[in-house]
Design an enzyme around this catalytic site. Structure first.
Site, mmCIF file in Angstrom:
data_model
loop_
_atom_site.group_PDB
_atom_site.id
_atom_site.type_symbol
_atom_site.label_atom_id
_atom_site.label_comp_id
_atom_site.label_asym_id
_atom_site.label_seq_id
_atom_site.Cartn_x
_atom_site.Cartn_y
_atom_site.Cartn_z
ATOM 1 N N HIS A 31 0.868 -1.192 0.000
ATOM 2 C CA HIS A 31 0.000 0.000 0.000
ATOM 3 C C HIS A 31 0.899 1.235 0.000
ATOM 4 C CE1 HIS A 31 1.085 0.167 4.199
ATOM 5 N NE2 HIS A 31 0.540 -1.004 4.418
ATOM 6 N N HIS A 34 4.026 1.346 2.326
ATOM 7 C CA HIS A 34 5.222 0.650 1.827
ATOM 8 C C HIS A 34 5.893 1.465 0.716
ATOM 9 C CE1 HIS A 34 2.655 -2.958 3.059
ATOM 10 N NE2 HIS A 34 3.747 -3.160 3.755
ATOM 11 N N GLY A 144 8.854 1.576 8.906
ATOM 12 C CA GLY A 144 7.770 2.528 9.125
ATOM 13 C C GLY A 144 7.567 2.834 10.604
#
Ligand code: AMP
Length: 291
Positions: A31, A34, A144
């Site tokens: 998504h 990423h 992340g």
């Protein structure tokens, strides 16, 4: 973009690629969160490398390994357009061949929060990331902020075991209602999907309370709990106001703090966080607004 399957194939392919190499480890079903990592690697490194591997070692026996979403053709199209150079898509027995028996266990920072809720999870994460670092020998590795404790665990592992890559943590990318993008959001039905925005509202409630002068960590945790309790579909697993490096719960929020939570919406377990660092809030980016 070169797609490799076996470890020798990956190694061979990397010998022809320029340094620095930036690695983005993923479990696929990609998504915009990423892709933001891949674009950052693309911008900062001569070679942008990505792994797609649903790592069995980081799933508990009752967790969603078997139903974890997968769509490799779509992932590869997205990576191509984000500018990835090298992708490694190993089979499970390439990473964990017969007779495999070595694991990396990170200490205290891996114990609370996700570590307590998911026994063995960070052992699986640290092990696969160690193997990815050895496979790619990256100069930079991108993770992340969405998985804040994971980033802290990997930073600790890299420091303790002298892994060379610089660990770079990128902001959480969010949907327009604030829901952090996650491959697992696909499990949510439309009603659950609407309910899932309560995590962002709860984190915002803590931020607003802090901005109004609240410094008691108990009261800030209560602000998150109170907001979560307004959503009938949300079942809180934990809320936390912790030191961002050690993950130990705070009594008072005077300096840096990680506000985080795990919440079940129906059968789906979601995590999210805001980071207060050096006096400013990292709340992530709503896609389309600055992404
Ligand atoms: P996963 O495929 O869930 O293992 O995630 C692969 C990497 O993407 C990890 O470093 C995650 O922290 C990161 N990531 C996942 N979701 C997001 C997001 N919404 N924003 C930014 N990074 C993310």
């Amino acid at each position: 973009m070169q797609v490799t399957r076996t470890l020798p194939e990956l190694r061979e392919c990397l010998t022809t690629r320029p340094r620095p190499i930036g690695l983005v480890p993923t479990m696929g079903f990609l998504h915009a969160g990423h892709l933001a990592l891949v674009r950052r690697a693309r911008a900062e490194c001569a070679t942008a490398a990505v792994s797609i591997f649903v790592n069995p070692a980081q799933f508990g026996p009752q967790e969603d390994l078997a139903r974890y979403p997968r769509d490799l053709p779509r992932d590869l199209r997205m990576l191509e357009s984000a500018g990835a150079d090298v992708v490694w898509v190993p089979e499970a027995d390439e990473v964990y061949p017969r007779g495999y028996q070595t694991y990396v266990t990170v200490g205290r920072v891996a114990e609370p929060l996700e570590g307590a809720a998911r026994p063995g999870h960070f052992r699986g994460v640290a092990t696969v990331v160690a193997k990815l670092f050895n496979a790619f020998t990256p100069d930079h590795a991108y993770f992340g902020q969405k998985d804040a404790q994971q980033a802290a665990v990997i930073r600790q592992m890299a420091r303790d075991l002298n892994f060379p890559p610089e660990i770079i943590v990128c902001p959480t990318i969010r949907e327009s209602d604030g829901l952090a993008m996650s491959s697992r959001n696909t499990y949510l039905d439309p009603q659950e999907r609407r309910a899932a925005a309560v995590l962002y509202r709860a984190l915002s409630a803590a931020m607003i309370a802090y901005q109004r002068g609240q410094r008691s960590a108990d009261n800030l945790r209560a602000a998150m709990r109170d907001t979560l309790s307004t959503e009938p579909l949300a079942k809180m697993e934990y809320v936390s106001a912790a030191d961002p490096d050690t993950l130990q719960e705070l009594d008072r929020v005077d300096g840096n703090a990680l506000f985080s939570m795990a919440v079940r919406i129906g059968k789906t377990r979601l995590i999210d966080n805001f980071l207060l660092k050096d006096g400013s809030w990292d709340t992530g980016l709503i896609q389309g607004k600055g992404e």
